[in-house]
Design a protein around this motif. Sequence first.
Motif, short mmCIF file in Angstrom:
data_model
loop_
_atom_site.label_atom_id
_atom_site.label_comp_id
_atom_site.label_asym_id
_atom_site.label_seq_id
_atom_site.Cartn_x
_atom_site.Cartn_y
_atom_site.Cartn_z
N VAL A 144 5.70 -13.96 -14.34
CA VAL A 144 5.02 -12.75 -14.80
C VAL A 144 4.00 -12.30 -13.76
O VAL A 144 3.89 -11.11 -13.45
CB VAL A 144 4.27 -12.98 -16.13
CG1 VAL A 144 3.56 -11.72 -16.57
CG2 VAL A 144 5.21 -13.44 -17.21
N LYS A 145 3.24 -13.26 -13.27
CA LYS A 145 2.16 -12.95 -12.32
C LYS A 145 2.69 -12.26 -11.06
O LYS A 145 2.15 -11.24 -10.63
CB LYS A 145 1.42 -14.25 -11.96
CG LYS A 145 0.39 -14.14 -10.88
CD LYS A 145 -0.84 -13.37 -11.31
CE LYS A 145 -1.79 -13.17 -10.13
NZ LYS A 145 -2.88 -12.25 -10.46
N MET A 166 3.61 -7.43 -7.73
CA MET A 166 4.52 -6.58 -6.96
C MET A 166 4.34 -5.13 -7.40
O MET A 166 4.21 -4.21 -6.57
CB MET A 166 5.97 -7.03 -7.16
CG MET A 166 6.95 -6.21 -6.32
SD MET A 166 8.65 -6.83 -6.44
CE MET A 166 9.21 -5.97 -7.91
N LEU A 167 4.28 -4.89 -8.70
CA LEU A 167 4.08 -3.52 -9.19
C LEU A 167 2.71 -2.98 -8.78
O LEU A 167 2.58 -1.82 -8.39
CB LEU A 167 4.25 -3.48 -10.72
CG LEU A 167 4.03 -2.12 -11.37
CD1 LEU A 167 4.94 -1.05 -10.76
CD2 LEU A 167 4.26 -2.22 -12.88
N LEU A 168 1.70 -3.85 -8.84
CA LEU A 168 0.34 -3.43 -8.44
C LEU A 168 0.32 -2.98 -6.98
O LEU A 168 -0.27 -1.95 -6.64
CB LEU A 168 -0.63 -4.59 -8.67
CG LEU A 168 -2.07 -4.41 -8.16
CD1 LEU A 168 -2.73 -3.22 -8.84
CD2 LEU A 168 -2.88 -5.68 -8.39
N ALA A 169 0.98 -3.75 -6.10
CA ALA A 169 1.01 -3.39 -4.67
C ALA A 169 1.72 -2.06 -4.48
O ALA A 169 1.25 -1.19 -3.74
CB ALA A 169 1.70 -4.50 -3.87
N ILE A 170 2.86 -1.90 -5.15
CA ILE A 170 3.63 -0.65 -5.01
C ILE A 170 2.79 0.54 -5.49
O ILE A 170 2.72 1.58 -4.83
CB ILE A 170 4.96 -0.75 -5.78
CG1 ILE A 170 5.89 -1.79 -5.14
CG2 ILE A 170 5.65 0.61 -5.86
CD1 ILE A 170 7.10 -2.18 -6.00
N SER A 171 2.12 0.37 -6.64
CA SER A 171 1.35 1.49 -7.18
C SER A 171 0.10 1.77 -6.34
O SER A 171 -0.33 2.91 -6.21
CB SER A 171 1.00 1.28 -8.65
OG SER A 171 0.03 0.29 -8.79
N MET A 172 -0.46 0.72 -5.73
CA MET A 172 -1.62 0.94 -4.85
C MET A 172 -1.22 1.69 -3.59
O MET A 172 -1.91 2.63 -3.16
CB MET A 172 -2.28 -0.40 -4.50
CG MET A 172 -3.50 -0.28 -3.61
SD MET A 172 -4.79 0.81 -4.29
CE MET A 172 -5.58 -0.32 -5.46
N ILE A 173 -0.08 1.31 -3.00
CA ILE A 173 0.38 2.03 -1.80
C ILE A 173 0.69 3.48 -2.18
O ILE A 173 0.30 4.42 -1.46
CB ILE A 173 1.64 1.35 -1.19
CG1 ILE A 173 1.30 -0.05 -0.68
CG2 ILE A 173 2.20 2.21 -0.06
CD1 ILE A 173 2.53 -0.91 -0.35
N GLY A 174 1.34 3.69 -3.30
CA GLY A 174 1.68 5.04 -3.75
C GLY A 174 0.44 5.88 -3.99
O GLY A 174 0.38 7.06 -3.60
N ALA A 195 -0.41 -10.19 0.27
CA ALA A 195 0.79 -10.40 1.10
C ALA A 195 1.51 -11.69 0.67
O ALA A 195 2.74 -11.73 0.59
CB ALA A 195 0.40 -10.46 2.58
N LYS A 196 0.72 -12.73 0.36
CA LYS A 196 1.31 -14.00 -0.12
C LYS A 196 2.08 -13.77 -1.42
O LYS A 196 3.22 -14.20 -1.57
CB LYS A 196 0.20 -15.03 -0.36
CG LYS A 196 0.70 -16.32 -1.01
CD LYS A 196 -0.39 -17.05 -1.77
CE LYS A 196 -0.92 -16.25 -2.93
NZ LYS A 196 -1.58 -17.01 -3.98
N ASP A 197 1.47 -13.06 -2.37
CA ASP A 197 2.13 -12.83 -3.67
C ASP A 197 3.40 -12.00 -3.51
O ASP A 197 4.41 -12.23 -4.18
CB ASP A 197 1.16 -12.16 -4.65
CG ASP A 197 0.05 -13.11 -5.09
OD1 ASP A 197 0.06 -14.29 -4.65
OD2 ASP A 197 -0.83 -12.69 -5.86
#
Length: 299
Positions: free
Chosen positions: A171-172, A177-185, A246-248
């Motif tokens: 889950v984590k 992964m979604l958090l990174a994608i939404s932050m870049i977006g 980056a690790k996650d």
Amino acid sequence: SQAKVGFIGLGNMGGPMATNLLKKGHSVVAYDVSPEAMERLEDEGASIAMSPAEVASKVDSIITMLPNSQHVRSCYTGEKGVFESVQPGTLIVDSSTIDPSVSKEMAGSALKKGAVFMDAPVSGGINAAKAGTLTFMVGGDEKEFMAAKELLSAMGKNIIYCGGVGNGQAVKICNNMLLAISMIGTAETMNLGMRLGLEAKLMASIINAATGRCWSSELYNPVPGVLENVPSSNNYEGGFGTALMAKDLGLAQDAATKSLTPTPLGSLAHQIYRVMCNSGLAEKDFSSIFQFLQEQNSK
Ligand code: NAD
């Protein structure tokens, strides 16, 4: 009942988590490779051990909060590691964010010693660690969940059972992964709008009342000055480091590869965060993606 708890890994997250255990009346036996980190905990009333094995020989339950899979493996299975002296019946909770397959491996080794291993990575960051309001995502044997919940409730507010061991990690890493994608977006959207002449605060307020709204735009906006109490308004200091993100993202990509699952944007996000790490932003908050993109704008 106030248990005797071992705590290994007293960093940005583990330090305040162990402090909260002490505040709730638990006795804590602490270990970290850093003597300074151990001294801080000793000043707050913990006793100190010289190795993970010594911790394990003295306690009823153990919590670990270490940087990555390699640290976790060596802490448990290495020389003077936990498994050298763990007592039968010990409850072990690893709250580090690591590869779910390593959690499963550790659980198997614990079982051979008559101990119980659960994975329980956290969400909430350092402020929630200090306030004792973390969310724990717990994987492991359901029969053991109530015992884990009682222990973790000294450090968190939401303790959620996610299924078998490794599921907390699953889950984590999906969430991050979604958090990174939404932050870049969010960062590239804000950058484009600002280059089209829009004022950042106005743009953010419209997005946050429209369909582009997300946690990154609303509560952690990456543009300096849009929100006050976030890392972007503090030179991207504190918060959740680019290197840890980056690790996650690497863990998510390993899991995607093993499970033959397409994650095109997760893969791209991983590459972007790796490049950021090599561009001087490794220790900055992960919202520094906005600064990174701004540096690529042609003048
Ligand atoms: P950190 O680097 O601040 O702390 C890690 C600690 O572990 C350090 O004190 C280090 O000395 C110690 N350590 C390293 N190897 C050790 C070993 N073999 N034995 C004993 N101690 C050892 O990291 P952190 O920010 O506290 O993060 C810990 C974990 O929590 C990571 O997996 C991270 O991804 C996750 N996490 C962090 C945040 C955050 O906002 N910082 C949020 C959620 C999850």
